[in-house]
Design a protein around this motif. Structure first.
Motif, PDB file in Angstrom:
ATOM      1  N   ALA A 177      49.200  26.131  13.302  1.00  0.00           N
ATOM      2  CA  ALA A 177      47.748  26.103  13.500  1.00  0.00           C
ATOM      3  C   ALA A 177      47.178  24.757  13.056  1.00  0.00           C
ATOM      4  N   HIS A 225      39.836  26.447  19.943  1.00  0.00           N
ATOM      5  CA  HIS A 225      40.608  27.036  21.043  1.00  0.00           C
ATOM      6  C   HIS A 225      42.077  26.608  20.989  1.00  0.00           C
ATOM      7  N   VAL A 238      43.770  28.704  18.276  1.00  0.00           N
ATOM      8  CA  VAL A 238      43.945  30.097  18.708  1.00  0.00           C
ATOM      9  C   VAL A 238      45.087  30.183  19.720  1.00  0.00           C
ATOM     10  N   PHE A 291      40.212  29.012   8.882  1.00  0.00           N
ATOM     11  CA  PHE A 291      39.338  29.289  10.029  1.00  0.00           C
ATOM     12  C   PHE A 291      37.876  28.969   9.718  1.00  0.00           C
ATOM     13  N   VAL A 333      36.928  35.249  13.459  1.00  0.00           N
ATOM     14  CA  VAL A 333      37.863  34.642  14.404  1.00  0.00           C
ATOM     15  C   VAL A 333      39.300  34.859  13.928  1.00  0.00           C
ATOM     16  N   VAL A 362      42.112  36.870  16.078  1.00  0.00           N
ATOM     17  CA  VAL A 362      43.373  36.247  16.498  1.00  0.00           C
ATOM     18  C   VAL A 362      44.559  37.059  16.006  1.00  0.00           C
ATOM     19  N   ALA A 382      41.577  35.137  25.053  1.00  0.00           N
ATOM     20  CA  ALA A 382      41.258  34.633  23.712  1.00  0.00           C
ATOM     21  C   ALA A 382      40.091  33.658  23.771  1.00  0.00           C
ATOM     22  N   VAL A 401      36.702  34.270  21.626  1.00  0.00           N
ATOM     23  CA  VAL A 401      36.347  33.302  20.584  1.00  0.00           C
ATOM     24  C   VAL A 401      34.959  32.723  20.863  1.00  0.00           C
TER      25      VAL A 401
END
Length: 195
Positions: free
Chosen positions: A73, A87, A90, A135, A154, A158, A181, A185
């Protein structure tokens, strides 16, 4: 894998990867050290040289899986800005391929085991706090009113989406996952975003 050769940390990680595969396939309660040793072609003595118990191996394996998710991530976040940054993160976390589906199935097994283990719940809580903070950091520049709450929303979306999609057979196609997704989001972030 023989005990005398190689780096100690590398051997622990190799054992944890084998444990992760076995747990994701068979479930945490069903997997034994003997199963993991057989997958590696070693004796259980080799495994207990690096991990004194199944619980110690499980805790290390869970930490490795979570850390890999967070590292992926963070890498995805480094390449974009604004909402596209969120985005990208995610999309990177979705169970788009066999490796990621296995990783999410592994985390499902660990979530279940945390119910009966205070130590596992504490470890899970520490890691989720890091997850939520990450996040919140991603959504803060987007002009949301409450970055902590929106980031948590969020993050939970996820994780929930990834967990359930990882268990589906056949898996949902990657383009569908990304599009779904993205839409969700946007909904989570949009209500508090300022123009």
């Amino acid at each position: 894998m023989s005990r005398p050769r190689g780096d100690h940390a590398e051997r622990r990680e190799a054992i944890a990867r084998a444990a992760a595969d076995a747990i994701a396939t068979s479930g945490l309660e069903q997997v034994t050290l003997r199963d993991i040793a057989a997958a590696l072609g070693v004796t259980t003595g080799v495994i207990t040289h690096y991990f004194p118990s199944k619980d110690a191996l499980v805790a290390f394996t869970k930490a490795q899986a979570f850390d890999r998710h967070l590292a992926r991530a963070r890498e995805a976040a480094a390449g974009a800005e604004g909402i596209e940054r969120l985005h990208a993160v995610v999309a990177e976390l979705l169970p788009l391929d066999a490796e990621r589906r296995t990783s999410w199935r592994l985390l499902v097994a660990f979530h279940g085991s945390a119910v009966g283990s205070a130590a596992m719940r504490r470890a899970h809580d520490r890691r989720m706090r890091a997850w939520f903070a990450f996040f919140a950091e991603l959504v803060a520049p987007l002009g949301v009113t409450d970055a902590e709450a929106t980031g948590m929303a969020v993050a939970l979306f996820v994780e929930g989406m990834a967990v359930h999609l990882a268990m589906m057979q056949p898996p949902r196609p990657a383009p569908w996952q990304r599009a779904f997704a993205r839409t969700q989001v946007e909904r989570l972030v949009a209500p508090t975003t300022t123009p």
